[in-house]
Write an enzyme that holds these catalytic residues in place. Structure first.
Site, PDB file in Angstrom:
ATOM      1  N   HIS A  31      33.641  11.861   6.212  1.00  0.00           N
ATOM      2  CA  HIS A  31      34.622  12.604   5.157  1.00  0.00           C
ATOM      3  C   HIS A  31      35.787  13.297   6.018  1.00  0.00           C
ATOM      4  CE1 HIS A  31      32.275  16.123   7.063  1.00  0.00           C
ATOM      5  NE2 HIS A  31      31.250  15.485   6.360  1.00  0.00           N
ATOM      6  N   GLY A  33      36.239  16.165   6.920  1.00  0.00           N
ATOM      7  CA  GLY A  33      35.718  16.926   8.361  1.00  0.00           C
ATOM      8  C   GLY A  33      35.578  15.847   9.461  1.00  0.00           C
ATOM      9  N   HIS A  34      35.046  14.673   9.365  1.00  0.00           N
ATOM     10  CA  HIS A  34      35.134  13.743  10.633  1.00  0.00           C
ATOM     11  C   HIS A  34      36.291  13.154  11.035  1.00  0.00           C
ATOM     12  CE1 HIS A  34      30.777  13.045   8.735  1.00  0.00           C
ATOM     13  NE2 HIS A  34      30.537  13.211   9.961  1.00  0.00           N
ATOM     14  N   GLN A  58      16.063  13.053  14.213  1.00  0.00           N
ATOM     15  CA  GLN A  58      16.428  14.637  13.935  1.00  0.00           C
ATOM     16  C   GLN A  58      16.220  15.050  12.439  1.00  0.00           C
ATOM     17  OE1 GLN A  58      20.655  13.523  14.875  1.00  0.00           O
ATOM     18  NE2 GLN A  58      21.031  14.809  13.312  1.00  0.00           N
ATOM     19  N   GLU A 147      31.971  23.083  13.863  1.00  0.00           N
ATOM     20  CA  GLU A 147      31.415  24.331  13.969  1.00  0.00           C
ATOM     21  C   GLU A 147      30.738  24.476  12.693  1.00  0.00           C
ATOM     22  OE1 GLU A 147      34.409  27.474  14.318  1.00  0.00           O
ATOM     23  OE2 GLU A 147      34.378  27.230  16.470  1.00  0.00           O
ATOM     24  N   LYS A 148      30.594  23.738  11.830  1.00  0.00           N
ATOM     25  CA  LYS A 148      29.945  23.812  10.552  1.00  0.00           C
ATOM     26  C   LYS A 148      28.543  23.751  10.990  1.00  0.00           C
ATOM     27  CE  LYS A 148      27.696  21.784   6.916  1.00  0.00           C
ATOM     28  NZ  LYS A 148      26.908  20.742   7.187  1.00  0.00           N
ATOM     29  N   ARG A 186      26.220  15.247   3.140  1.00  0.00           N
ATOM     30  CA  ARG A 186      25.034  15.718   2.070  1.00  0.00           C
ATOM     31  C   ARG A 186      26.079  16.114   0.623  1.00  0.00           C
ATOM     32  NH1 ARG A 186      22.377  16.595   6.674  1.00  0.00           N
ATOM     33  NH2 ARG A 186      20.360  15.875   6.833  1.00  0.00           N
TER      34      ARG A 186
HETATM   35  O1  PAF Z   1      26.161  16.221  13.469  1.00  0.00           O
HETATM   36  C1  PAF Z   1      25.552  15.121  13.355  1.00  0.00           C
HETATM   37  O2  PAF Z   1      26.562  14.310  12.474  1.00  0.00           O
HETATM   38  C2  PAF Z   1      24.552  14.666  14.188  1.00  0.00           C
HETATM   39  O3  PAF Z   1      23.440  15.756  14.497  1.00  0.00           O
HETATM   40  C3  PAF Z   1      25.106  13.889  15.481  1.00  0.00           C
HETATM   41  C4  PAF Z   1      25.606  14.965  16.515  1.00  0.00           C
HETATM   42  C5  PAF Z   1      25.855  12.797  15.278  1.00  0.00           C
HETATM   43  C6  PAF Z   1      23.873  13.619  16.334  1.00  0.00           C
HETATM   44  O4  PAF Z   1      23.070  12.492  15.635  1.00  0.00           O
END
Ligand code: PAF
Length: 281
Positions: A31, A33-34, A58, A147-148, A186
């Site tokens: 999105h 943000g990326h 994770q 920073e989110k 999300r």
């Molecule tokens: O912030 C994220 O999207 C994930 O936690 C990351 C840093 C890519 C690690 O999988």
């Protein structure tokens, strides 16, 4: 778009004259943000690598992993305008976890104990495992994180120090919709009504910031909870004011220290997290 699935191939492609390599790690679901991280990385570096890998270790709940919005075609489309300026790294599980999908164990002290560390046991071990793998495989000079996920950002900084990797970790401001909702992959799971209601989160956080000298932390939490839970399917999971250095929740503010407010809210089944810096008292 240049895409590599193996870091060994990617390394061969990176010219030895590349003076600066920037890494933007992602789990896809891209999105704006990326995009803002990618644009900053392109500005700062000769070569930019964007990784897309949905890291199973994770996710502490399999339902969250199953519902995670994955759409590589859509991600590739979003990245098209940058196709001449970046290299995509899309590893598979075997590449990242050759001996089996499990995370390493780390000790980040107080940084990983509260907030996301508390409600998502093992989450930060999973994040650190993949970030360590990416850092060691890509060997970037700089790496970009939003920073989110401020707790994640501080943990990545600690990991970088712990492993002595010497990477410059760049924390980038949270990107929000015009209503203030922090952008997150999300958010695509929210209904339009939930999206509209979710603006209450940032509105309430901003209001609390104007009351720092008048309200106790208990009053801040009470205000935030009542504002958010006024929406029928919204439920507060946590509200903490924490010391920015060690990420330990506090009950009173010391004017000499820096604080941030961290919140997690359920909008139906979707978790929203956010945080803001608390201004001078
Ligand atoms: O912030 C994220 O999207 C994930 O936690 C990351 C840093 C890519 C690690 O999988």
């Amino acid at each position: 778009m240049v895409i590599f699935h193996k870091a060994s191939e990617l390394q061969k492609n990176l010219s030895s004259s590349a003076t600066s390599i920037g890494l933007v790690p992602t789990m896809g679901g891209l999105h704006i943000g990326h995009i803002s991280l990618i644009q900053k990385a392109i500005k700062d570096n000769m070569r930019v690598i964007v990784s897309i890998y949905v890291n199973p270790t994770q996710f502490n709940q399999s339902e969250d992993l199953e519902n995670y919005p994955m759409n590589i075609e859509k991600d590739l489309k979003i990245l098209m305008p940058f196709k001449n300026n970046l290299i995509l790294y899309i590893p598979n599980h075997q590449e990242i976890y050759p001996t089996g999908i499990s995370s390493k164990k780390y000790d980040f002290g107080s940084l990983s104990v509260h907030m996301e560390g508390k409600v998502r046991p093992g989450h930060f071990d999973g994040v650190a495992t993949i970030v360590e793998a990416l850092f060691k495989k890509i060997k970037p000079d700089k790496a970009y994180f939003g920073e989110k996920d401020f707790q994640q950002l501080q943990i990545v900084r600690a990991l970088n120090k712990m492993l002595n990797l010497g990477i410059e970790i760049i924390g980038c401001t949270t990107i929000r919709t015009s209503d203030g909702l922090a952008l997150s992959s999300r958010n695509s799971l929210l209904s339009s009504k939930q999206i509209d209601n979710a603006k209450v989160v940032y509105e309430a956080l901003k209001y609390i910031n104007t009351k720092v000298s008048d309200w106790s932390i208990k009053e801040m939490k009470y205000y935030f909870k009542s504002k958010v839970e006024a929406h029928e399917d919204f439920k507060l999971e946590y509200f903490y004011v924490v010391n920015q250095c060690d990420l330990v929740p506090v009950s009173f503010l010391d004017p000499k220290k820096e604080y941030r407010v961290f919140i997690a809210v359920f909008a139906g089944k979707t978790r929203l997290i956010d945080n803001i810096k608390l201004f001078r008292i």
